[in-house]
Design an enzyme around this catalytic site. Structure first.
Site, PDB file in Angstrom:
ATOM      1  N   LYS A 102      14.960 -59.734 -37.458  1.00  0.00           N
ATOM      2  CA  LYS A 102      14.280 -59.075 -36.354  1.00  0.00           C
ATOM      3  C   LYS A 102      12.846 -58.783 -36.803  1.00  0.00           C
ATOM      4  O   LYS A 102      12.620 -58.102 -37.799  1.00  0.00           O
ATOM      5  CB  LYS A 102      14.992 -57.776 -36.014  1.00  0.00           C
ATOM      6  CG  LYS A 102      14.344 -57.070 -34.855  1.00  0.00           C
ATOM      7  CD  LYS A 102      15.246 -56.015 -34.316  1.00  0.00           C
ATOM      8  CE  LYS A 102      14.629 -55.345 -33.129  1.00  0.00           C
ATOM      9  NZ  LYS A 102      15.460 -54.224 -32.705  1.00  0.00           N
ATOM     10  N   ARG A 129      11.034 -51.325 -24.174  1.00  0.00           N
ATOM     11  CA  ARG A 129      10.829 -49.908 -24.508  1.00  0.00           C
ATOM     12  C   ARG A 129      10.579 -49.089 -23.246  1.00  0.00           C
ATOM     13  O   ARG A 129      10.947 -47.919 -23.187  1.00  0.00           O
ATOM     14  CB  ARG A 129       9.710 -49.778 -25.541  1.00  0.00           C
ATOM     15  CG  ARG A 129      10.147 -50.368 -26.886  1.00  0.00           C
ATOM     16  CD  ARG A 129       9.111 -50.279 -27.968  1.00  0.00           C
ATOM     17  NE  ARG A 129       9.565 -51.038 -29.146  1.00  0.00           N
ATOM     18  CZ  ARG A 129       8.806 -51.336 -30.191  1.00  0.00           C
ATOM     19  NH1 ARG A 129       7.550 -50.925 -30.225  1.00  0.00           N
ATOM     20  NH2 ARG A 129       9.281 -52.030 -31.203  1.00  0.00           N
ATOM     21  N   LYS A 154       7.147 -50.242 -36.273  1.00  0.00           N
ATOM     22  CA  LYS A 154       8.418 -50.447 -36.977  1.00  0.00           C
ATOM     23  C   LYS A 154       8.271 -51.375 -38.177  1.00  0.00           C
ATOM     24  O   LYS A 154       9.248 -51.966 -38.627  1.00  0.00           O
ATOM     25  CB  LYS A 154       9.458 -50.957 -35.977  1.00  0.00           C
ATOM     26  CG  LYS A 154       9.689 -49.979 -34.812  1.00  0.00           C
ATOM     27  CD  LYS A 154      10.881 -50.342 -33.949  1.00  0.00           C
ATOM     28  CE  LYS A 154      11.127 -49.259 -32.886  1.00  0.00           C
ATOM     29  NZ  LYS A 154      12.337 -49.539 -32.070  1.00  0.00           N
ATOM     30  N   LYS A 196      15.347 -62.720 -33.504  1.00  0.00           N
ATOM     31  CA  LYS A 196      14.733 -61.937 -32.439  1.00  0.00           C
ATOM     32  C   LYS A 196      13.289 -61.619 -32.800  1.00  0.00           C
ATOM     33  O   LYS A 196      13.055 -61.111 -33.907  1.00  0.00           O
ATOM     34  CB  LYS A 196      15.539 -60.645 -32.274  1.00  0.00           C
ATOM     35  CG  LYS A 196      14.990 -59.704 -31.226  1.00  0.00           C
ATOM     36  CD  LYS A 196      15.879 -58.497 -31.177  1.00  0.00           C
ATOM     37  CE  LYS A 196      15.339 -57.531 -30.147  1.00  0.00           C
ATOM     38  NZ  LYS A 196      16.113 -56.313 -30.080  1.00  0.00           N
ATOM     39  N   SER A 228      12.421 -59.051 -23.990  1.00  0.00           N
ATOM     40  CA  SER A 228      11.832 -58.604 -22.726  1.00  0.00           C
ATOM     41  C   SER A 228      10.438 -59.183 -22.483  1.00  0.00           C
ATOM     42  O   SER A 228      10.121 -59.624 -21.377  1.00  0.00           O
ATOM     43  CB  SER A 228      11.790 -57.081 -22.701  1.00  0.00           C
ATOM     44  OG  SER A 228      11.080 -56.579 -23.827  1.00  0.00           O
ATOM     45  N   TYR A 265      17.630 -62.180 -20.302  1.00  0.00           N
ATOM     46  CA  TYR A 265      17.654 -61.459 -19.021  1.00  0.00           C
ATOM     47  C   TYR A 265      17.753 -62.440 -17.857  1.00  0.00           C
ATOM     48  O   TYR A 265      18.000 -62.045 -16.730  1.00  0.00           O
ATOM     49  CB  TYR A 265      16.408 -60.571 -18.901  1.00  0.00           C
ATOM     50  CG  TYR A 265      16.320 -59.584 -20.042  1.00  0.00           C
ATOM     51  CD1 TYR A 265      17.111 -58.435 -20.047  1.00  0.00           C
ATOM     52  CD2 TYR A 265      15.499 -59.812 -21.146  1.00  0.00           C
ATOM     53  CE1 TYR A 265      17.069 -57.545 -21.109  1.00  0.00           C
ATOM     54  CE2 TYR A 265      15.456 -58.927 -22.223  1.00  0.00           C
ATOM     55  CZ  TYR A 265      16.244 -57.803 -22.194  1.00  0.00           C
ATOM     56  OH  TYR A 265      16.225 -56.934 -23.250  1.00  0.00           O
TER      57      TYR A 265
HETATM   58  C1  PBG Z   1      15.696 -51.678 -31.031  1.00  0.00           C
HETATM   59  C2  PBG Z   1      15.767 -52.742 -30.021  1.00  0.00           C
HETATM   60  C3  PBG Z   1      14.683 -53.503 -29.587  1.00  0.00           C
HETATM   61  C4  PBG Z   1      15.140 -54.358 -28.599  1.00  0.00           C
HETATM   62  C5  PBG Z   1      16.510 -54.166 -28.475  1.00  0.00           C
HETATM   63  N1  PBG Z   1      16.888 -53.146 -29.359  1.00  0.00           N
HETATM   64  C6  PBG Z   1      13.294 -53.577 -30.104  1.00  0.00           C
HETATM   65  C7  PBG Z   1      12.505 -52.366 -30.227  1.00  0.00           C
HETATM   66  O1  PBG Z   1      12.370 -51.558 -29.308  1.00  0.00           O
HETATM   67  O2  PBG Z   1      11.930 -52.213 -31.302  1.00  0.00           O
HETATM   68  C8  PBG Z   1      14.244 -55.296 -27.852  1.00  0.00           C
HETATM   69  C9  PBG Z   1      14.842 -56.082 -26.755  1.00  0.00           C
HETATM   70  C10 PBG Z   1      13.830 -56.696 -25.857  1.00  0.00           C
HETATM   71  O3  PBG Z   1      12.611 -56.560 -26.024  1.00  0.00           O
HETATM   72  O4  PBG Z   1      14.293 -57.350 -24.913  1.00  0.00           O
HETATM   73  N2  PBG Z   1      16.859 -51.310 -31.607  1.00  0.00           N
END
Ligand code: PBG
Length: 351
Positions: A218, A228, A241, A272, A298, A337
């Site tokens: 990730k 978010r 992060k 990811k 996303s 999605y």
């Molecule tokens: C964090 C988490 C994230 C996503 C899913 N779980 C990333 C984040 O906010 O750092 C992202 C999924 C997306 O962007 O579709 N545990």
């Protein structure tokens, strides 16, 4: 100078053709591309509904369907609506859902302790869907970020995300998720040792058949913004992060990191975000041979939707091309999605 009779259109064409045949040794890549039947016959990879995992967002309440501004076409749903969505997904043939909760702000704290509430929103969702639609798989994210007041995936103390305390917390949270009926536990926090700790905790609790899909690689990506907003952490997150997610520049490190997850007992691996990291998808599949998934996140989703809305691209075709690219890169499936939209198009045929 007297020209030869070959200086006619037909003669020139024959000369050019024979030049090309000489160049290619009579090999012609275009021969198999001439007709539709031949293109179908020689197609190497295919996208099917079996490749799709649908991530959904859940909120408290009943009969809530709340559009997410940064993700056109995606809604936050209350549990009852999520059950309906699960039924629709099962009818479309989508194998599994991935659930993400947007919990009330007063349930979020420094340590994300609400992940330990057996009946928290994510576990309520699992129970309700499992009861109503037992044939669909449920994948739960066991990270702390929906439950922390600072939006980080770990316990934050004196400016540091604490690895070992976080691992204990999420391993305990994973057992509650499995108790609620989750089929696959998918930790997305990138703490060291979490896969082994979750495996041990699940086995100790008798959940031998609950699988672990590691968010193995990730990356600290700019593509998570809309998510978010969806789970209400964008206003909370202080800093970034990068002390726990991977540097987007590092492929060798990503492969080593995934290797530790494999040794610790991961059943499946995930990359990811998705499309910017197809090299990692291919490397993980070739190196470990585990079922490998990409999360088209996303930001990737919203960019396609925005381009389509602006009339710059044909969103439908771009969506299908990108989903297929994951298969070509060695992925067994995609968290996207677009899952219901793609499933409907695949059912119509012609892709
Ligand atoms: C964090 C988490 C994230 C996503 C899913 N779980 C990333 C984040 O906010 O750092 C992202 C999924 C997306 O962007 O579709 N545990």
């Amino acid at each position: 100078m007297g020209e030869k009779p070959s200086n006619t259109a037909a003669g020139l064409a024959a000369a050019a053709a024979s030049d090309v045949d000489e160049i290619t040794g009579h090999r012609r890549m275009r021969r198999t591309r001439v007709t539709d039947w031949s293109r179908r016959l020689t197609r190497e990879t295919r996208l099917t509904v079996d490749d799709l995992v649908w991530p959904i967002f859940v909120v408290p309440g009943t009969n809530v369907l709340e559009p997410i501004k940064a993700m056109p076409g995606v809604n936050r749903m209350s549990v009852d609506r999520a059950v309906e969505a699960a039924r629709m997904a099962a009818d479309l043939g989508i194998p599994a859902l991935a659930t993400f909760p947007n919990v009330e702000m007063d349930k979020r704290d420094d340590t994300g302790s609400h992940i330990l509430a057996p009946d928290n929103l994510i576990n309520q969702t699992t129970r309700a869907i499992k009861q109503a639609v037992p044939t669909i798989g449920i994948i739960t994210d066991v990270a702390l970020d929906p439950f922390t007041s600072h939006g980080h995936d770990g316990i934050l103390r004196d400016g540091e995300i604490l690895n070992d305390e976080t691992v204990r917390q999420i391993a305990a949270g994973a057992v509650h998720q499995a108790d609620a009926g989750a089929d696959i536990i998918a930790p997305s926090d990138m703490m060291d040792g979490r896969i082994g700790a979750i495996r041990r905790a699940l086995d100790a609790a008798g959940h031998h058949n609950v699988a672990v899909m590691s968010y193995a690689t990730k990356f600290a990506s700019a593509c998570y913004g809309p998510y978010r907003e969806a789970i209400g952490t964008s206003g909370l997150l202080k800093g970034d992060k990068r002390t726990y997610y991977l540097d987007p520049a590092n492929a060798v490190e990503a492969i080593r990191d995934a290797g530790m997850d494999v040794e610790e007992g991961a059943d499946m691996l995930m990359v990811k975000p998705g499309l910017p990291y197809l090299d990692i998808c291919r490397a993980l599949k070739d190196t470990y041979g585990l079922p490998t998934f990409a999360y088209q996140v996303s930001g990737e989703y919203s960019m396609i939707k925005a381009g389509d809305a602006a009339g710059y691209i044909d969103g439908e075709r771009v969506m299908m091309e990108k989903l297929l690219a994951f298969k070509r890169a060695g992925c067994d499936g995609i968290l996207t999605y677009f899952a219901p939209e793609a499933a409907r198009l695949l059912a119509k045929g012609g892709w």
